[in-house]
Design a protein around this motif. Sequence first.
Motif, PDB file in Angstrom:
ATOM      1  N   UNK A 113       0.834  -1.199   0.000  1.00 51.23           N
ATOM      2  CA  UNK A 113       0.000   0.000   0.000  1.00 51.23           C
ATOM      3  C   UNK A 113       0.871   1.253   0.000  1.00 51.23           C
ATOM      4  N   UNK A 114       0.582   2.145  -0.926  1.00 45.69           N
ATOM      5  CA  UNK A 114       1.368   3.370  -1.033  1.00 45.69           C
ATOM      6  C   UNK A 114       0.613   4.428  -1.827  1.00 45.69           C
ATOM      7  N   UNK A 115       1.101   5.634  -1.765  1.00 48.57           N
ATOM      8  CA  UNK A 115       0.705   6.725  -2.646  1.00 48.57           C
ATOM      9  C   UNK A 115       1.911   7.056  -3.515  1.00 48.57           C
ATOM     10  N   UNK A 116       1.706   7.299  -4.796  1.00 47.02           N
ATOM     11  CA  UNK A 116       2.843   7.680  -5.635  1.00 47.02           C
ATOM     12  C   UNK A 116       3.457   8.994  -5.156  1.00 47.02           C
ATOM     13  N   UNK A 117       2.610   9.937  -4.725  1.00 46.48           N
ATOM     14  CA  UNK A 117       3.131  11.206  -4.235  1.00 46.48           C
ATOM     15  C   UNK A 117       3.831  11.030  -2.882  1.00 46.48           C
TER      16      UNK A 117
ATOM     17  N   UNK B  78       7.672   4.769   4.336  1.00 44.33           N
ATOM     18  CA  UNK B  78       8.939   4.195   4.776  1.00 44.33           C
ATOM     19  C   UNK B  78       9.170   2.902   3.993  1.00 44.33           C
ATOM     20  N   UNK B  79      10.372   2.363   4.096  1.00 44.19           N
ATOM     21  CA  UNK B  79      10.695   1.135   3.372  1.00 44.19           C
ATOM     22  C   UNK B  79       9.927  -0.050   3.937  1.00 44.19           C
ATOM     23  N   UNK B  80       9.325  -0.840   3.021  1.00 38.91           N
ATOM     24  CA  UNK B  80       8.686  -2.108   3.349  1.00 38.91           C
ATOM     25  C   UNK B  80       9.246  -3.131   2.375  1.00 38.91           C
ATOM     26  N   UNK B  81      10.137  -4.011   2.862  1.00 38.27           N
ATOM     27  CA  UNK B  81      10.914  -4.826   1.926  1.00 38.27           C
ATOM     28  C   UNK B  81      11.836  -3.896   1.156  1.00 38.27           C
ATOM     29  N   UNK B  82      11.810  -3.996  -0.171  1.00 33.70           N
ATOM     30  CA  UNK B  82      12.565  -3.080  -1.024  1.00 33.70           C
ATOM     31  C   UNK B  82      11.681  -1.961  -1.557  1.00 33.70           C
ATOM     32  N   UNK B  83      10.448  -1.889  -1.081  1.00 31.72           N
ATOM     33  CA  UNK B  83       9.485  -0.933  -1.603  1.00 31.72           C
ATOM     34  C   UNK B  83       9.229   0.191  -0.603  1.00 31.72           C
ATOM     35  N   UNK B  84       8.768   1.318  -1.134  1.00 32.60           N
ATOM     36  CA  UNK B  84       8.395   2.441  -0.289  1.00 32.60           C
ATOM     37  C   UNK B  84       6.898   2.363  -0.041  1.00 32.60           C
ATOM     38  N   UNK B  85       6.520   2.037   1.183  1.00 30.97           N
ATOM     39  CA  UNK B  85       5.116   1.823   1.513  1.00 30.97           C
ATOM     40  C   UNK B  85       4.597   2.857   2.487  1.00 30.97           C
ATOM     41  N   UNK B  86       3.275   3.056   2.493  1.00 29.12           N
ATOM     42  CA  UNK B  86       2.642   4.016   3.393  1.00 29.12           C
ATOM     43  C   UNK B  86       2.625   3.474   4.822  1.00 29.12           C
TER      44      UNK B  86
ATOM     45  N   UNK C  98      -0.135   1.933  10.160  1.00 29.53           N
ATOM     46  CA  UNK C  98      -1.262   2.285  11.027  1.00 29.53           C
ATOM     47  C   UNK C  98      -2.257   3.180  10.298  1.00 29.53           C
ATOM     48  N   UNK C  99      -1.759   4.107   9.496  1.00 31.19           N
ATOM     49  CA  UNK C  99      -2.649   5.007   8.767  1.00 31.19           C
ATOM     50  C   UNK C  99      -3.391   4.267   7.658  1.00 31.19           C
ATOM     51  N   UNK C 100      -2.716   3.310   7.024  1.00 30.22           N
ATOM     52  CA  UNK C 100      -3.391   2.502   6.010  1.00 30.22           C
ATOM     53  C   UNK C 100      -4.505   1.688   6.655  1.00 30.22           C
ATOM     54  N   UNK C 101      -4.228   1.105   7.806  1.00 28.36           N
ATOM     55  CA  UNK C 101      -5.246   0.308   8.512  1.00 28.36           C
ATOM     56  C   UNK C 101      -6.465   1.164   8.835  1.00 28.36           C
ATOM     57  N   UNK C 102      -6.238   2.400   9.287  1.00 29.66           N
ATOM     58  CA  UNK C 102      -7.360   3.308   9.572  1.00 29.66           C
ATOM     59  C   UNK C 102      -8.099   3.658   8.292  1.00 29.66           C
ATOM     60  N   UNK C 103      -7.345   3.949   7.212  1.00 29.34           N
ATOM     61  CA  UNK C 103      -7.964   4.339   5.940  1.00 29.34           C
ATOM     62  C   UNK C 103      -8.839   3.217   5.392  1.00 29.34           C
TER      63      UNK C 103
END
Length: 234
Positions: free
Chosen positions: A89-93, A138-146, A149-154
């Motif tokens: 889960x991420x936002x491109x921006x 922040x980094x999640x694995x090799x990816x930049x993820x949202x 906690x905020x994703x869970x709320x969203x």
Amino acid sequence: LFSGEEVDLLRNIARADRELASQVARRKDATGGEAALALRNDLPPGIYSAVVRSRRIVETMERLLGDEVYHYHHKVNMKEPYVGGAWEWHQDYGYWYQNGCFFPDMLSAMIALDPSTRANGCMQVLRGSHKLGRVEHRLTGDQTGADYERVAWAKEQFELVYCEMDPGDGFFFHGNTLHASAPNDSDFPRWVLITAYNAKHNNPYKEHHHPRYTPLVKVDDSAVREAGTRQLDT
């Protein structure tokens, strides 16, 4: 968004594109699965450039953002059967912000090259989540993820939509839209072309590996078929 003939040309060229294959980068997800993509900032002659410059996409972007847009980059995401990993889960921006873009006035168009289904890891979005503004990443694995906690709320506030698409379908989404995709656990590949644009008024204040504003020359929609036919002939 694209006809059967156009998407057949695009898919066949992408599958056979040795240069594209040589540029593939792999990013591990949180469980160690690998997601693959090939990204380009430039627009050499060919079918990718014709798609990026096509009026059906560019003029839609301009209507949505209320300004002239330019090509930020384009990429092919490849999820092969059983080995294509997830995109967290991420936002491109969420990370484009770090490139010197002050405003989230950035959009992308995803074009399905294969059937995109829940089984082979289609995109998922939280409808309306772009209204949240930018979430810390922040980094999640090799990816930049949202932020988890905020994703869970969203997820509790916004409708989860699985963006199932037929080849040639297009999907436009905002730079702050929270989105993700699951691993490909099916027998079928899921390739998509994503074209990203920035608004002219959002020209980055600093140099980065993605380009600053350069006027984008639009082409008629017929250029997609013409460019693809020429490319296959050569």
